[in-house]
Design a protein around this motif. Structure first.
Motif, mmCIF file in Angstrom:
data_model
loop_
_atom_site.group_PDB
_atom_site.id
_atom_site.type_symbol
_atom_site.label_atom_id
_atom_site.label_comp_id
_atom_site.label_asym_id
_atom_site.label_seq_id
_atom_site.Cartn_x
_atom_site.Cartn_y
_atom_site.Cartn_z
ATOM 1 N N GLY A 29 -15.487 50.278 1.435
ATOM 2 C CA GLY A 29 -16.534 49.274 1.236
ATOM 3 C C GLY A 29 -16.146 48.286 0.157
ATOM 4 N N PHE A 30 -15.666 48.806 -0.969
ATOM 5 C CA PHE A 30 -15.232 47.940 -2.070
ATOM 6 C C PHE A 30 -13.968 47.171 -1.697
ATOM 7 C CE2 PHE A 30 -12.842 47.323 -6.043
ATOM 8 C CZ PHE A 30 -13.749 46.528 -6.718
ATOM 9 N N GLY A 31 -13.032 47.839 -1.013
ATOM 10 C CA GLY A 31 -11.777 47.187 -0.628
ATOM 11 C C GLY A 31 -11.977 46.038 0.330
ATOM 12 N N ALA A 32 -12.896 46.199 1.269
ATOM 13 C CA ALA A 32 -13.169 45.113 2.219
ATOM 14 C C ALA A 32 -13.750 43.897 1.510
ATOM 15 C CB ALA A 32 -14.116 45.589 3.307
ATOM 16 N N VAL A 33 -14.616 44.140 0.550
ATOM 17 C CA VAL A 33 -15.191 43.024 -0.208
ATOM 18 C C VAL A 33 -14.110 42.322 -1.026
ATOM 19 C CG1 VAL A 33 -16.802 42.445 -2.072
ATOM 20 C CG2 VAL A 33 -17.499 44.020 -0.262
ATOM 21 N N VAL A 34 -13.233 43.083 -1.657
ATOM 22 C CA VAL A 34 -12.159 42.491 -2.461
ATOM 23 C C VAL A 34 -11.205 41.690 -1.580
ATOM 24 C CG1 VAL A 34 -10.128 43.060 -3.860
ATOM 25 C CG2 VAL A 34 -12.297 44.193 -4.302
ATOM 26 N N ILE A 35 -10.836 42.246 -0.429
ATOM 27 C CA ILE A 35 -9.943 41.518 0.487
ATOM 28 C C ILE A 35 -10.575 40.211 0.944
ATOM 29 C CG2 ILE A 35 -8.961 41.582 2.822
ATOM 30 C CD1 ILE A 35 -8.298 44.515 2.319
ATOM 31 N N CYS A 36 -11.855 40.251 1.278
ATOM 32 C CA CYS A 36 -12.538 39.035 1.715
ATOM 33 C C CYS A 36 -12.584 37.994 0.604
ATOM 34 C CB CYS A 36 -13.949 39.367 2.199
ATOM 35 S SG CYS A 36 -13.976 40.274 3.754
ATOM 36 N N ILE A 37 -12.830 38.428 -0.624
ATOM 37 C CA ILE A 37 -12.878 37.481 -1.752
ATOM 38 C C ILE A 37 -11.503 36.859 -1.989
ATOM 39 C CG2 ILE A 37 -13.145 37.342 -4.262
ATOM 40 C CD1 ILE A 37 -15.456 39.340 -3.965
ATOM 41 N N ILE A 38 -10.452 37.675 -1.954
ATOM 42 C CA ILE A 38 -9.098 37.153 -2.162
ATOM 43 C C ILE A 38 -8.723 36.166 -1.057
ATOM 44 C CG2 ILE A 38 -6.650 37.801 -2.138
ATOM 45 C CD1 ILE A 38 -7.508 40.393 -3.582
#
Length: 90
Positions: A19-28
């Motif tokens: 969940g956190f990784g998907a948000v970080v990838i989307c932000i990057i």
């Protein structure tokens, strides 16, 4: 289901990390897109794919936890509880 035999902590870690990784990838990727380093088509494909994979794992793990709670096996499927019980047996 075979997925319900996986420890509760693994499900919770998968939910948190993906969940956190998907948000970080989307932000990057959005940052790279707005700075002009990433083409629009590639950004859409990667964001869509990462969101789909993360949401599938999160939903599957959440449903497995819910099934364990309904079957009253939530505590027994926890590795921490198993370690504590094993420790008391010794």
């Amino acid at each position: 289901m075979w997925l319900d035999n996986i420890w509760t902590e693994v499900h919770l870690a998968a939910i948190g990390v993906l969940g956190f990784g998907a948000v970080v990838i989307c932000i990057i990727l959005l940052y790279d897109y707005f700075t002009g380093h990433l083409p629009h088509n590639l950004m859409n494909m990667v964001v869509g794919l990462s969101a789909a994979i993360a949401s599938e794992v999160v939903i599957t793990s959440t449903l497995s936890i819910i099934r364990n709670i309904k079957c009253k096996r939530f505590v027994e499927s926890s590795i921490i509880v198993r370690v504590i019980r094993w420790r008391f047996k010794i």
